[in-house]
Enzyme design. Structure first.
Site, mmCIF file in Angstrom:
data_model
loop_
_atom_site.group_PDB
_atom_site.id
_atom_site.type_symbol
_atom_site.label_atom_id
_atom_site.label_comp_id
_atom_site.label_asym_id
_atom_site.label_seq_id
_atom_site.Cartn_x
_atom_site.Cartn_y
_atom_site.Cartn_z
ATOM 1 N N LYS A 1 -13.917 1.141 2.552
ATOM 2 C CA LYS A 1 -13.926 1.573 3.947
ATOM 3 C C LYS A 1 -15.280 2.240 4.144
ATOM 4 C CE LYS A 1 -8.927 2.179 4.447
ATOM 5 N NZ LYS A 1 -7.784 3.123 4.384
ATOM 6 N N ASP B 1 0.854 -1.191 0.000
ATOM 7 C CA ASP B 1 0.000 0.000 0.000
ATOM 8 C C ASP B 1 0.886 1.235 0.000
ATOM 9 O OD1 ASP B 1 -1.937 1.935 0.299
ATOM 10 O OD2 ASP B 1 -2.797 1.130 2.157
ATOM 11 N N ASP C 1 -8.087 2.555 -3.003
ATOM 12 C CA ASP C 1 -8.572 2.850 -1.654
ATOM 13 C C ASP C 1 -9.056 4.308 -1.661
ATOM 14 O OD1 ASP C 1 -8.744 3.665 1.027
ATOM 15 O OD2 ASP C 1 -6.863 2.806 1.672
ATOM 16 N N GLU D 1 -1.929 -1.330 -3.621
ATOM 17 C CA GLU D 1 -3.012 -0.444 -3.203
ATOM 18 C C GLU D 1 -2.624 1.023 -3.396
ATOM 19 O OE1 GLU D 1 -4.336 -1.641 0.701
ATOM 20 O OE2 GLU D 1 -5.488 0.195 0.997
HETATM 21 O O1 OSB Z 1 -4.418 3.094 3.575
HETATM 22 O O2 OSB Z 1 -5.425 1.483 4.469
HETATM 23 C C1 OSB Z 1 -4.813 2.533 4.582
HETATM 24 C C2 OSB Z 1 -4.309 3.276 8.297
HETATM 25 C C3 OSB Z 1 -4.405 4.660 8.303
HETATM 26 C C4 OSB Z 1 -4.597 5.327 7.117
HETATM 27 C C5 OSB Z 1 -4.683 4.610 5.918
HETATM 28 C C6 OSB Z 1 -4.609 3.228 5.918
HETATM 29 C C7 OSB Z 1 -4.372 2.552 7.128
HETATM 30 C C8 OSB Z 1 -4.178 1.108 7.238
HETATM 31 C C9 OSB Z 1 -4.542 0.494 8.570
HETATM 32 O O3 OSB Z 1 -3.654 0.435 6.381
HETATM 33 C C10 OSB Z 1 -5.357 -0.725 8.479
HETATM 34 C C11 OSB Z 1 -5.973 -1.094 9.809
HETATM 35 O O4 OSB Z 1 -6.895 -0.397 10.284
HETATM 36 O O5 OSB Z 1 -5.542 -2.084 10.395
HETATM 37 MG MG MG Z 2 -4.879 1.953 1.864
#
Ligand code: OSB
Ligand code: MG
Length: 376
Positions: A270, A196, A246, A221
């Site tokens: 999300k 990511d 995302d 991602e």
């Molecule tokens: O991009 O998914 C993301 C956490 C903060 C901001 C963006 C992201 C994330 C994570 C955390 O990847 C995933 C989790 O909540 O365990």
């Molecule tokens: Mg992400």
């Protein structure tokens, strides 16, 4: 299909908007910066003696999307909560319709929609998953590992693989990408891996990103800008690795446009980012129609948001493990009485009506930064 309720609907008679602070056990670093704590806006909606709960996933600063806590709190206080107070709603769609004229602010609007969904499900005596069209009792989960030294990351991958997590996601940034994946792949030749980038690359990095193709990662991602779709389609033509969007997916319409031009072959949903459960179900269904799998992303939520995420992850096209890992990975103590802990890479879905978890009021009181009440 969402379960329809017959009868008189629900009249929202009061609400509470609270800001709490939860320390993270360990700092979490992504390409855009490091988080040391979670500041969480919590919303409670009340009707007929029932309470519905939601948490906002915006950050103090607009460093993930262009929303921030202060702006969201102001919109809730001055506009959204006064709008819903005292109103009778015949279904969750009516709540969504009332909020629909306001542009953007999908994270803020999601708080109202999600709290209402919890309330609605409880008023029907149904688990939220049933209302949304899901049925499983446990879901597959993966973990997201923040940026850190390569050796240390390999050891953290090992620890989570041993715990049974079904997919390991590595946060990457320029200078910490191909080398990291190479090191992890060497030790774990068959483990399901993803990366990511949180929007940190540009098309000028295409050759670099194409080097990731040799490591058989499940998807990359959000490599490019948070508000871009077109360049992701251009990049996807040059990559074997599927792109997962995302940040770019903030509505079903944006998702449709991305899928129509092959800008993504996997979608991260999300709930708190796209405006709530109704829009999430639309994105889920739309992706299924394009034969594109979805999974549920996370924003380091407390048990309240985590429970919402777990319920929607029971829908059939959530066919890849989500970022809905154990709350104890992030916090010494959660905001809820129940424990949301994975067993062999599976998270049990909380039982009972609505989201199936209850706020730990005494603990919440000790970490509260502000509280505001609405209605009677
Ligand atoms: O991009 O998914 C993301 C956490 C903060 C901001 C963006 C992201 C994330 C994570 C955390 O990847 C995933 C989790 O909540 O365990
Ligand atoms: Mg992400």
């Amino acid at each position: 299909m969402l379960v329809e309720r017959t009868g008189a609907g629900l009249r929202i008679d009061s609400a509470e908007l609270r800001l709490v602070r939860l320390e993270l056990l360990t700092p979490f670093t992504i390409s855009t910066g490091t988080m040391y704590e979670k500041i969480i806006p919590l919303l409670t909606l009340r009707a007929d003696g029932i309470e519905g709960y939601a948490e906002g996933v915006m950050d103090p600063l607009p460093d993930y999307l262009d929303e921030q806590i202060a702006g969201g709190m102001a919109l809730l206080r001055d506009v959204l909560l006064p709008q819903v107070m005292g109103q009778r709603f015949d279904n969750p769609q009516a709540v969504e319709r009332l909020l629909s004229p306001w542009r953007g602010h999908t994270m803020t609007k999601a708080m109202v929609e999600m709290a209402f969904m919890d309330l609605w499900a409880k008023s029907l005596g149904l688990p939220l998953k049933t209302l949304l069209g899901g049925s499983s009792d446990a879901i597959d989960v993966g973990v997201s590992l923040g940026i850190g030294p390569i050796e240390e990351t390999v050891e953290r991958v090992r620890a989570h693989v041993e715990q049974g997590y079904k997919r390991i996601k590595l946060k990457i940034k320029p200078g910490h990408d191909v080398g990291l994946v190479e090191a992890v792949r060497r030790v774990f030749p068959t483990q399901s891996l993803s990366v990511d980038a949180n929007s940190v690359y540009t098309l000028a990095d295409t050759m670099k990103l194409a080097r990731l193709d040799q490591y058989a990662i499940d998807y990359i991602e959000q490599p490019l800008a948070w508000n871009d779709i077109q360049d992701h389609a251009t990049l996807q033509k040059r990559l074997v690795t599927p792109i997962c969007l995302d940040e770019s997916i903030r509505s079903a319409r944006l998702c449709r446009q991305a899928l129509q031009i092959d800008a993504a072959r996997v979608i991260n949903i999300k709930v708190g980012r796209v405006g709530g459960h109704l829009e999430s179900v639309r994105i889920h269904d739309l992706s299924a129609a394009f034969d594109v799998p979805v999974w549920c992303g996370g924003m380091l939520e407390s048990g309240i948001g985590r429970a919402h995420n777990i319920h929607i992850s029971t829908l059939p096209n959530f066919s890849k493990p989500g970022d809905t890992s154990s709350a104890s990975r992030y916090f010494a103590r959660d905001l809820i009485h129940e424990k949301l802990e994975t067993v062999n890479g599976q998270m049990p879905v909380p039982e009972g009506p609505g989201i199936g978890v209850t706020p730990d009021r005494d603990f919440i009181e000790t970490i509260t930064l502000s509280v505001e009440s609405f209605g009677r």
